[in-house]
Design a protein around this motif. Structure first.
Motif, PDB file in Angstrom:
ATOM      1  N   LEU A 141       0.818  -1.208   0.000  1.00 62.06           N
ATOM      2  CA  LEU A 141       0.000   0.000   0.000  1.00 62.06           C
ATOM      3  C   LEU A 141       0.856   1.264   0.000  1.00 62.06           C
ATOM      4  CD1 LEU A 141      -2.781   1.392   0.231  1.00 62.06           C
ATOM      5  CD2 LEU A 141      -2.642   1.082   2.710  1.00 62.06           C
ATOM      6  N   VAL A 142       0.568   2.140  -0.963  1.00 61.70           N
ATOM      7  CA  VAL A 142       1.213   3.456  -1.001  1.00 61.70           C
ATOM      8  C   VAL A 142       0.251   4.475  -0.389  1.00 61.70           C
ATOM      9  CG1 VAL A 142       2.097   5.303  -2.485  1.00 61.70           C
ATOM     10  CG2 VAL A 142       2.530   2.919  -3.088  1.00 61.70           C
ATOM     11  N   LEU A 143       0.732   5.231   0.579  1.00 60.91           N
ATOM     12  CA  LEU A 143      -0.049   6.349   1.104  1.00 60.91           C
ATOM     13  C   LEU A 143       0.454   7.603   0.402  1.00 60.91           C
ATOM     14  CD1 LEU A 143      -0.134   5.489   4.920  1.00 60.91           C
ATOM     15  CD2 LEU A 143      -1.711   4.797   3.095  1.00 60.91           C
ATOM     16  N   TYR A 144      -0.474   8.314  -0.245  1.00 60.85           N
ATOM     17  CA  TYR A 144      -0.107   9.382  -1.173  1.00 60.85           C
ATOM     18  C   TYR A 144      -0.429  10.750  -0.591  1.00 60.85           C
ATOM     19  CZ  TYR A 144       0.132  11.550  -5.882  1.00 60.85           C
ATOM     20  OH  TYR A 144       0.451  12.311  -6.990  1.00 60.85           O
ATOM     21  N   LEU A 145       0.601  11.591  -0.455  1.00 66.83           N
ATOM     22  CA  LEU A 145       0.418  12.933   0.106  1.00 66.83           C
ATOM     23  C   LEU A 145       0.759  13.955  -0.977  1.00 66.83           C
ATOM     24  CD1 LEU A 145       2.097  11.922   3.442  1.00 66.83           C
ATOM     25  CD2 LEU A 145      -0.349  12.437   3.140  1.00 66.83           C
ATOM     26  N   HIS A 146      -0.280  14.609  -1.492  1.00 66.06           N
ATOM     27  CA  HIS A 146      -0.039  15.470  -2.674  1.00 66.06           C
ATOM     28  C   HIS A 146       0.501  16.848  -2.317  1.00 66.06           C
ATOM     29  CE1 HIS A 146      -3.651  17.950  -2.319  1.00 66.06           C
ATOM     30  NE2 HIS A 146      -4.493  16.937  -2.455  1.00 66.06           N
ATOM     31  N   PRO A 198       0.195  -3.980   7.749  1.00 67.41           N
ATOM     32  CA  PRO A 198       1.288  -3.603   8.656  1.00 67.41           C
ATOM     33  C   PRO A 198       2.201  -2.555   8.012  1.00 67.41           C
ATOM     34  CG  PRO A 198       1.651  -5.788   7.721  1.00 67.41           C
ATOM     35  CD  PRO A 198       0.282  -5.362   7.283  1.00 67.41           C
ATOM     36  N   SER A 199       2.863  -1.745   8.845  1.00 72.78           N
ATOM     37  CA  SER A 199       3.677  -0.644   8.312  1.00 72.78           C
ATOM     38  C   SER A 199       4.808  -1.141   7.405  1.00 72.78           C
ATOM     39  CB  SER A 199       4.235   0.206   9.446  1.00 72.78           C
ATOM     40  OG  SER A 199       5.050  -0.578  10.284  1.00 72.78           O
ATOM     41  N   SER A 200       5.233  -2.391   7.579  1.00 72.31           N
ATOM     42  CA  SER A 200       6.298  -2.935   6.719  1.00 72.31           C
ATOM     43  C   SER A 200       5.807  -3.150   5.277  1.00 72.31           C
ATOM     44  CB  SER A 200       6.798  -4.263   7.292  1.00 72.31           C
ATOM     45  OG  SER A 200       5.714  -5.171   7.397  1.00 72.31           O
ATOM     46  N   ARG A 201       4.482  -3.069   5.058  1.00 72.50           N
ATOM     47  CA  ARG A 201       3.945  -3.166   3.694  1.00 72.50           C
ATOM     48  C   ARG A 201       3.382  -1.818   3.228  1.00 72.50           C
ATOM     49  NH1 ARG A 201      -0.433  -6.871   3.054  1.00 72.50           N
ATOM     50  NH2 ARG A 201      -0.434  -7.824   5.118  1.00 72.50           N
ATOM     51  N   ILE A 202       3.855  -0.732   3.865  1.00 68.89           N
ATOM     52  CA  ILE A 202       3.384   0.605   3.493  1.00 68.89           C
ATOM     53  C   ILE A 202       4.565   1.483   3.087  1.00 68.89           C
ATOM     54  CG2 ILE A 202       2.340   2.744   4.387  1.00 68.89           C
ATOM     55  CD1 ILE A 202       0.588   1.022   6.213  1.00 68.89           C
ATOM     56  N   VAL A 203       4.422   2.195   1.957  1.00 67.14           N
ATOM     57  CA  VAL A 203       5.409   3.191   1.534  1.00 67.14           C
ATOM     58  C   VAL A 203       4.706   4.542   1.455  1.00 67.14           C
ATOM     59  CG1 VAL A 203       6.683   3.997  -0.519  1.00 67.14           C
ATOM     60  CG2 VAL A 203       7.074   1.688   0.349  1.00 67.14           C
ATOM     61  N   LEU A 204       5.392   5.584   1.922  1.00 70.15           N
ATOM     62  CA  LEU A 204       4.842   6.933   1.777  1.00 70.15           C
ATOM     63  C   LEU A 204       5.342   7.516   0.466  1.00 70.15           C
ATOM     64  CD1 LEU A 204       5.567   8.401   5.365  1.00 70.15           C
ATOM     65  CD2 LEU A 204       3.546   7.127   4.589  1.00 70.15           C
ATOM     66  N   TRP A 244       8.736   0.594  -6.002  1.00 69.96           N
ATOM     67  CA  TRP A 244       8.963  -0.852  -5.977  1.00 69.96           C
ATOM     68  C   TRP A 244      10.193  -1.194  -5.129  1.00 69.96           C
ATOM     69  CZ3 TRP A 244      12.988  -3.970  -7.509  1.00 69.96           C
ATOM     70  CH2 TRP A 244      12.713  -5.344  -7.518  1.00 69.96           C
ATOM     71  N   ARG A 245      11.266  -0.433  -5.337  1.00 69.07           N
ATOM     72  CA  ARG A 245      12.514  -0.668  -4.611  1.00 69.07           C
ATOM     73  C   ARG A 245      12.321  -0.460  -3.106  1.00 69.07           C
ATOM     74  NH1 ARG A 245      15.329   2.641  -7.349  1.00 69.07           N
ATOM     75  NH2 ARG A 245      16.137   1.226  -8.913  1.00 69.07           N
ATOM     76  N   ALA A 246      11.534   0.554  -2.753  1.00 62.17           N
ATOM     77  CA  ALA A 246      11.286   0.820  -1.329  1.00 62.17           C
ATOM     78  C   ALA A 246      10.568  -0.370  -0.685  1.00 62.17           C
ATOM     79  CB  ALA A 246      10.477   2.091  -1.163  1.00 62.17           C
ATOM     80  N   PHE A 247       9.604  -0.952  -1.400  1.00 62.29           N
ATOM     81  CA  PHE A 247       8.897  -2.127  -0.875  1.00 62.29           C
ATOM     82  C   PHE A 247       9.818  -3.334  -0.814  1.00 62.29           C
ATOM     83  CE2 PHE A 247       4.750  -0.164  -2.322  1.00 62.29           C
ATOM     84  CZ  PHE A 247       4.178  -0.129  -1.068  1.00 62.29           C
ATOM     85  N   GLU A 248      10.612  -3.504  -1.869  1.00 65.11           N
ATOM     86  CA  GLU A 248      11.393  -4.720  -2.047  1.00 65.11           C
ATOM     87  C   GLU A 248      12.597  -4.761  -1.113  1.00 65.11           C
ATOM     88  OE1 GLU A 248      10.160  -7.025  -3.704  1.00 65.11           O
ATOM     89  OE2 GLU A 248      11.858  -8.384  -3.477  1.00 65.11           O
ATOM     90  N   GLU A 271      -3.226   5.631  10.253  1.00 66.52           N
ATOM     91  CA  GLU A 271      -3.922   4.792  11.237  1.00 66.52           C
ATOM     92  C   GLU A 271      -5.049   3.991  10.580  1.00 66.52           C
ATOM     93  OE1 GLU A 271      -4.797   7.576  14.364  1.00 66.52           O
ATOM     94  OE2 GLU A 271      -2.699   7.532  15.036  1.00 66.52           O
ATOM     95  N   TRP A 272      -5.725   4.625   9.631  1.00 69.26           N
ATOM     96  CA  TRP A 272      -6.761   3.907   8.886  1.00 69.26           C
ATOM     97  C   TRP A 272      -6.132   2.709   8.167  1.00 69.26           C
ATOM     98  CZ3 TRP A 272      -7.221   2.738   3.720  1.00 69.26           C
ATOM     99  CH2 TRP A 272      -8.452   2.180   3.324  1.00 69.26           C
ATOM    100  N   ALA A 273      -4.987   2.955   7.512  1.00 67.73           N
ATOM    101  CA  ALA A 273      -4.338   1.897   6.731  1.00 67.73           C
ATOM    102  C   ALA A 273      -3.930   0.722   7.620  1.00 67.73           C
ATOM    103  CB  ALA A 273      -3.118   2.462   6.005  1.00 67.73           C
ATOM    104  N   MET A 274      -3.371   1.047   8.786  1.00 69.66           N
ATOM    105  CA  MET A 274      -2.859  -0.027   9.649  1.00 69.66           C
ATOM    106  C   MET A 274      -3.985  -0.706  10.433  1.00 69.66           C
ATOM    107  SD  MET A 274       0.838   1.512  10.890  1.00 69.66           S
ATOM    108  CE  MET A 274       0.287   3.076  11.516  1.00 69.66           C
TER     109      MET A 274
END
Ligand SMILES: *[C@@H]1O[C@H](CO)[C@@H](O)[C@H](O)[C@H]1NC(C)=O
Length: 400
Positions: free
Chosen positions: A123-128, A194-200, A388-392, A185-188
């Motif tokens: 999951l990517v959390l997107y802050l514009h 879990p935060s280990s599957r989240i990238v900002l 992708w690299r951040a997740f991987e 918090e919604w995402a988690m």
């Protein structure tokens, strides 16, 4: 004779221009005006379009689910959940049968279940950035770039901060952090990722929000670390930004004053919005290095185009240096890091260059591309790969 007659007129014109500029500066000291200039949230750029129908911006029917998030201080934030293409393809017949438009309870939707129930979902959390809404400019193409490297796994949830689009309230430094926290918090907790599957992912002023969020959660007694952060076209802090920033790449804000350091410093005292990104990123990195275990804690990628007219790429140089400096026990001077870059950076010709600073505790990458402007770059493959690299390779863990 004629020239002499024109002279007083020219002097008048110069005097009036200077008077207008100083009048403008005086108005800028009013906090409410400052906020409008910094966030530009009233410039929605999607006038007469309905952000509850993302098909307007080229998405497949119900590929995007619009819903609302509620902050603890009573604001309602408009959000979009964007399904990656391959996940959409597998479930297309059922997705197109769901009712369109904004959803009251997102948990009832198939799209939400596809995120929550897939243990491999990312999951990517997107802050514009400033101005506009979820649907404006290069944002829709950039949501599609985020999942491009893993279209069977990478979901995105983006929000309009308070005061933007159909979200309630008005923006402030503290308010935007609350909004980002609400999203995380919604995402988690609600989506169960879990935060280990989240990238900002963040761009422009959103990068300050992302750094602020990562910093806030890392400094807690029970810290939370995300898989990584991808920061596009960031800035060091508002004070350093005003020395160069031009609204829409044209109208200089305080840059004419940057030549007079004392006057510039005086005016900056009146600027209530600080967004101290370079200090917070350094503190975040420093904090990660204090944590136990020789395993990755952070993965930060800074991306900036050399032809960015709004925020010059040199802001990224400052930010990157502050982060690298904080990762080294003895620190490093700006000049020393510059020398290291000349020796160690990966030269990509017309594609620009990459510098990477790797330590057991984390990875700091600076990717400078030659072309991409301020916004367009968000839709480029350089972003797809960085996410992708951040997740991987990010995969931070608190304990060893
Ligand atoms: C760089 O790091 C050193 C050592 O940790 C520290 O003393 C110094 O304040 C840092 N410099 C900046 C500009 O943050």
């Amino acid at each position: 004779m004629e020239l002499a007659a024109l002279l007083p007129f020219a002097l008048w014109a110069i005097a009036i221009t200077i008077a207008i500029y100083f009048g403008f500066l005086a108005i800028l000291t009013i906090p409410a005006v400052q906020r409008q200039v910094i966030y530009l949230n009233c410039v929605t750029l999607t006038w007469f379009q309905d952000v509850d129908y993302p098909e307007t911006w080229g998405f497949l029917h119900n590929q995007v689910t619009p819903f609302n998030l509620h902050t603890k201080d009573g604001e309602t934030l408009h959000a979009w959940h964007i399904l990656p293409l391959e996940v959409y393809r597998r479930h297309e017949p059922r997705l197109i049968q769901e009712p369109p438009g904004v959803v009251e309870d997102v948990k009832t939707r198939l799209s939400f279940k596809l995120l929550r129930e897939d243990p491999n979902a990312l999951l990517v959390l997107y802050l514009h950035g400033a101005a506009g809404t979820l649907g404006s400019g290069w944002r829709p193409p950039s949501y599609r770039a985020l999942y491009a490297a893993a279209p069977d796994r990478i979901h995105t949830v983006a929000i309009d901060y308070r005061g933007f689009g159909t979200s309630t309230g008005s923006p402030s430094e503290e308010g935007l952090l609350t909004d980002a926290l609400t999203l995380a918090e919604w995402a988690m907790n609600e989506a169960g990722i879990p935060s280990s599957r989240i990238v900002l992912f963040a761009q422009s002023i959103g990068t300050a929000v992302a750094i602020s969020l990562a910093h806030h959660l890392a400094m807690k007694p029970t810290p939370t670390l995300f898989a990584g952060m991808v920061l596009v076209a960031p800035f060091a802090n508002v004070e350093l930004l005003t020395a160069t920033y031009k609204v829409a790449g044209v109208i200089p804000l305080l840059s004419p004053l940057a030549r007079f350091p004392r006057l510039h410093a005086l005016l900056n005292k009146f600027i209530v919005t600080k967004w101290p990104s370079k200090d917070k990123l350094a503190e975040f990195v420093g904090q990660c290095h204090k944590m136990a275990g020789d395993n990755p804690k952070y993965h930060v990628t800074i991306i900036h185009a050399e032809d960015d007219w709004d925020i010059p790429w040199t802001q990224s140089e400052t930010l990157y240096w502050n982060a690298v400096n904080a990762s080294l026990p003895m620190g490093i001077s700006y000049e020393e890091l510059d020398k290291e870059k000349i020796q160690n950076r990966i030269d990509l010709g017309a594609g620009g260059w990459i510098m990477q600073h790797q330590s057991p505790k984390g990875c700091l990458r600076e990717e400078i591309v030659k072309y991409g402007l301020h916004d367009r770059i968000m839709s480029y493959p350089v972003v797809s790969l960085a996410v992708w690299r951040a997740f991987e390779t990010g995969k931070p863990t608190l304990e060893s």
